[in-house]
Design an enzyme around this catalytic site. Structure first.
Site, PDB file in Angstrom:
ATOM      1  CB  SER A 105      -0.920  -0.011   1.216  1.00 55.06           C
ATOM      2  OG  SER A 105      -0.185  -0.050   2.420  1.00 55.06           O
ATOM      3  CD  GLU A 132       2.113   7.733  -4.858  1.00 54.35           C
ATOM      4  OE1 GLU A 132       2.877   6.780  -5.078  1.00 54.35           O
ATOM      5  OE2 GLU A 132       2.475   8.816  -4.349  1.00 54.35           O
ATOM      6  N   GLY A 133      -2.529   4.154  -3.992  1.00 54.73           N
ATOM      7  CA  GLY A 133      -3.177   2.857  -4.165  1.00 54.73           C
ATOM      8  C   GLY A 133      -2.287   1.685  -3.825  1.00 54.73           C
ATOM      9  N   GLY A 157      -0.530   4.628   0.305  1.00 53.98           N
ATOM     10  CA  GLY A 157      -1.395   5.768   0.598  1.00 53.98           C
ATOM     11  C   GLY A 157      -2.290   6.105  -0.582  1.00 53.98           C
ATOM     12  N   GLY A 163      -4.952   1.282   6.203  1.00 54.20           N
ATOM     13  CA  GLY A 163      -4.283  -0.007   6.057  1.00 54.20           C
ATOM     14  C   GLY A 163      -5.142  -1.149   6.577  1.00 54.20           C
ATOM     15  CG  ASP A 164      -6.019  -1.257  10.615  1.00 53.71           C
ATOM     16  OD1 ASP A 164      -4.943  -1.856  10.434  1.00 53.71           O
ATOM     17  OD2 ASP A 164      -6.188  -0.433  11.527  1.00 53.71           O
TER      18      ASP A 164
END
Lengths: 311, 311
Positions: free
Chosen positions: A217, A221-222, A219, A248-249
């Site tokens: 991941s 930007e996918g 952020g 993230g979770d």
């Protein structure tokens, strides 16, 4: 049922202050207390999407009691946390009213004995029998060796249950030999674990060490997914301002749900990005914004970066 | 028995961090949790000096349970705290390892209903019968009117039990009409309450509003006492580096003990300054350094600033 594991469950406390000024006293306005830790947040997202989900991990002391009390209020979430003698950790997040910025203090958590860990693995071995997927999430409390995620992945594999792993540092590296199905580092965790600045190279390094698939991941930007059938990038249609804490979770929740459904990688990644964005739109980790989720799940683009390797 | 009242008892949590950096995440090293609030700290100092002391006030919820659990470990201290439905407050003090500086976050405390306050005053009225002195200490939790200290001082007066009051702002001003025996503001609290920059003038203003005696603390400069039989200044023999947090509470402990013994003002002030200095020498509020206390109790100087008024 999806099983999430939080070895170091926490009570997440949020303090609102006018302005954070080091070396002064602050009057705290709003106080929020909520069960937390990565696996708990993953379970909250899944329960909110109507998924049957069970939370396990370790809790202790009065703080542990507050964690369990909070979980009782989450519809669809089953609490199968295992008690330990030590006191569960608290995290304190101070949110400054003037700029909205957050300053975070993370306690390390209870010391867990090897006997307590053995008791936990016995419970885990029972729970995993009923699970369609296991998500293993977050840091380890003091006292545990760094290979405990490898033990749990091994137990899940014996039962044919796929695993998603979201941790960092030594607990990540020491789990890879047990061959987790999906590992989800963020770019910083990946660079720290592998020394590779390039996400693709870092992901390949984790795969070489045992991970079957790696989803990185980065952020807004996918995601970059490096899997046995090729590489894909999933990109959200727009950037959202908000709270990145739970993104993230929420991503892990999307990956676990996709694995449980046997969905194809394109759909899995689309859902993971949509849930991440929907988490950014909410002020508290574990919540997702339903409208953002609906909008993003059809507009995330997934690009094949190169074709699957020929057999 | 000396009775201390802490309407807004707290769990004082101290976090050690390497360096406090706003807008970042911190790994907390040492965590200390301890029962606190001014009246609890006063009681700790008194119990440590071998005095029979009873703690009352309001506590609630799991945090309240932790406060009571901690108090059980203090020899000579009797817990007569009264339960409320709300959750007791926590204070978080972040101590930065690089400079030793403390940054403090104070929750406001539980909302207390008028029925809960009435139940408390019934308990207080019983406890005060056995008391030689009552020390009323600290801020008020939300929900209480600002004149509640006046009610308690009135109940103590009816039983002929002298009172020491250590609070600030409206709860201080609204208590004076009930004629507390000793009021102990620090210079900043005195200036805020009276608008007087001069401590002597401010103390006379509080006496005009009802306080019988006023003892103003000014950190390492010691105490100014304005009493019915004149003004005195008590000055420590040297300045100590350390933690000033608990100095005011130790001072109140000295004043309460002196009042209980019927000591003369010179001895009362000498003991109050010696205990304050001994508290500065300790890292945690409620503790005093026995060696500093012994050294200072004979070397504090007390000066009569002018003779008692002729009768």
């Amino acid at each position: 049922m999806i099983l999430t594991v939080t070895p170091n469950a926490a009570l997440d406390v949020t303090y609102g202050v006018d302005s954070l000024r080091p070396r002064t006293s602050h009057r705290v306005g709003a106080v929020h207390r909520r069960a937390g830790g990565k696996g708990v947040n993953v379970a909250r997202v899944l329960a909110g999407r109507g998924r049957a989900v069970t939370v396990t991990g370790l809790v202790g002391g009065p703080t542990g009691a507050l964690i369990r009390e909070d979980l009782r209020g989450v519809p669809g979430l089953r609490d199968a946390l295992v008690p330990v003698a030590g006191e569960s950790r608290q995290t304190v997040t101070v949110v400054s009213g003037d700029d909205g910025d957050a300053t975070v203090f993370n306690e390390q958590g209870p010391h867990v004995s090897s006997a307590e860990w053995r008791a936990f693995t016995d419970c885990f071995a029972e729970l995993v029998r009923e699970a369609s997927v296991v998500a293993l999430c977050g840091s380890l409390p003091p006292g545990l060796p760094t290979d405990v995620y490898a033990q749990l992945i091994g137990l899940a594999s014996e039962m044919g249950v796929p695993t998603v792993l979201d941790t960092s540092g030594a607990p990540l590296l020491d789990a890879l030999g047990a061959r987790p199905d999906v590992v989800k580092p963020n770019v910083a965790e990946l660079a720290a674990a592998t020394g590779c600045e390039d996400a693709g190279a870092g992901a390949e390094r984790l795969r070489a060490l045992g991970a079957r698939s790696v989803v990185v991941s980065s952020g807004p930007e996918g995601l970059l997914a490096v899997t046995p059938d090729g590489r894909r990038r999933a990109v959200p249609p727009e950037r959202l301002a908000g709270n990145p804490t739970g993104a993230g979770d929420a991503c892990v929740a999307g990956l676990a749900a996709g694995l449980a459904d046997g969905a194809d990688w394109g759909d899995v990644l689309r859902e993971a990005v949509a849930l991440s964005a929907a988490a950014v739109a909410c002020p508290v980790a574990g919540d997702v914004d339903a409208a953002v989720h609906e909008r993003f799940r059809t507009t995330v683009t997934v690009e094949d970066l190169h074709a699957p390797q020929p057999h």
